[in-house]
Design a protein around this motif. Sequence first.
Motif, short mmCIF file in Angstrom:
data_model
loop_
_atom_site.label_atom_id
_atom_site.label_comp_id
_atom_site.label_asym_id
_atom_site.label_seq_id
_atom_site.Cartn_x
_atom_site.Cartn_y
_atom_site.Cartn_z
N ARG A 1 1.19 -17.96 5.16
CA ARG A 1 -0.16 -18.31 5.58
C ARG A 1 -0.09 -19.28 6.48
O ARG A 1 -0.87 -19.20 7.79
CB ARG A 1 -0.78 -19.16 4.32
N THR B 1 0.55 -7.43 0.03
CA THR B 1 0.16 -8.70 -0.90
C THR B 1 1.49 -9.54 -1.47
O THR B 1 2.00 -8.82 -2.33
CB THR B 1 -0.89 -8.25 -1.74
N GLY C 1 0.53 -6.90 7.84
CA GLY C 1 -0.83 -7.29 7.75
C GLY C 1 -1.24 -7.23 6.24
O GLY C 1 -0.56 -7.69 5.40
N SER C 2 -2.50 -6.79 5.92
CA SER C 2 -3.15 -6.93 4.76
C SER C 2 -2.66 -5.63 3.88
O SER C 2 -3.04 -5.39 2.69
CB SER C 2 -4.42 -6.66 4.84
N ALA C 3 -1.59 -4.65 4.41
CA ALA C 3 -0.93 -3.50 3.68
C ALA C 3 -0.24 -4.06 2.54
O ALA C 3 0.44 -3.22 1.83
CB ALA C 3 -0.46 -2.69 4.47
N ARG D 1 4.23 -17.44 -0.13
CA ARG D 1 3.16 -17.34 0.37
C ARG D 1 2.46 -18.53 1.28
O ARG D 1 1.82 -18.17 2.22
CB ARG D 1 2.24 -17.38 -0.99
N ASP E 1 0.80 -1.09 0.02
CA ASP E 1 0.09 -0.06 0.09
C ASP E 1 0.94 1.47 0.16
O ASP E 1 2.05 1.28 0.70
CB ASP E 1 -0.77 -0.13 1.22
N ALA F 1 0.63 -17.17 9.99
CA ALA F 1 -0.61 -16.42 10.07
C ALA F 1 -1.74 -17.29 10.73
O ALA F 1 -2.27 -17.07 11.75
CB ALA F 1 -1.25 -15.68 8.85
#
Length: 321
Positions: A305, A293, A289-291, A301, A243, A308
């Motif tokens: 996963r 990808t 976090g989701s900021a 990945r 982001d 998390a």
Amino acid sequence: MTPDRFFTLMLLLNSRDAVTTQELASALGVSLRTITRDLNWLRDAGLPVTAHRGRLGGVTMLPGSGLDLTRLTADERDHLSLTGLDEKQRAELNASVESRRALSKIAATQPRRVRELLPLTDVVHVDSRPWRQAPAFGTTPALLIGAVRRGRRLRIEYDSPRESCPRDLVVDPYGLFAKAGIWYLVADCARVPRMYRLERITTWKEVDQPRRIRESQTLATVAAALIAQWEHNHAIEVSATIDQTQIERAQRIFGLRLVRDDHEESATGRKVTIRFLHLEDVRALLPFGSAITVHGPTEARAHLRDLATNLAHHYAPSPTS
């Protein structure tokens, strides 16, 4: 610039009306590029060094403005060469007092000018430590510098995070190296160069033998080779989109390991590549976090996963009885 080269250069400039850069390079046994860098360093330090082109030109020092070498002690001359260190790092080496005294003597030799600019030391302050750096433990630079300068072998106990217990090692030191606010001992161990974080050296003592460093190698060349090797050996390259609000934070954390893709940018994110030494190191992306990808590789990945998922299970509500 070494102390010997600094004062040889100053003597040459003080004793001649003009001298070419080639003559300076030959006298000091260095390249033209090194001489140019040294002369720029002198100018940046405020010494009135000038260069004139042409057959009668050369490098000169303005009359009466050179350094009075007789005013400096041997320790002050030595400490004057410690460039690139901030005040905290000089204090860690017990070098701050001698350095300030030497610099004040140099400043006193400079002629006062009308409307003189404020000294750089008054308007520029450098702190090379990383943000939120934890207090250092283990060996300090001031404790180790004497043994290193005596050119002796060292027996150290090193608490590596990759080992279950501290290792006992005999090393041949090149010197101390400060990088990103962290001090390292650069040394050969069994003729193989290594960098040892001082905070992980739990104990050390001098061995009654001179150091046995490799021929034609110096602290600067060995440190540069180790850094280049470390950067080259990053095995995992993660492709991701970050982001826009977090890109500067990511750049501060990952430094040169993060490479922006200037051709892949949207209103919400920027495409980047981040290099990691080990797959396990991608856990450093979790705080975003989701900021962020992650697009690949697949194993990165999958590992994120799993991390998390384990974290979510760790903080899941306890089942009611």
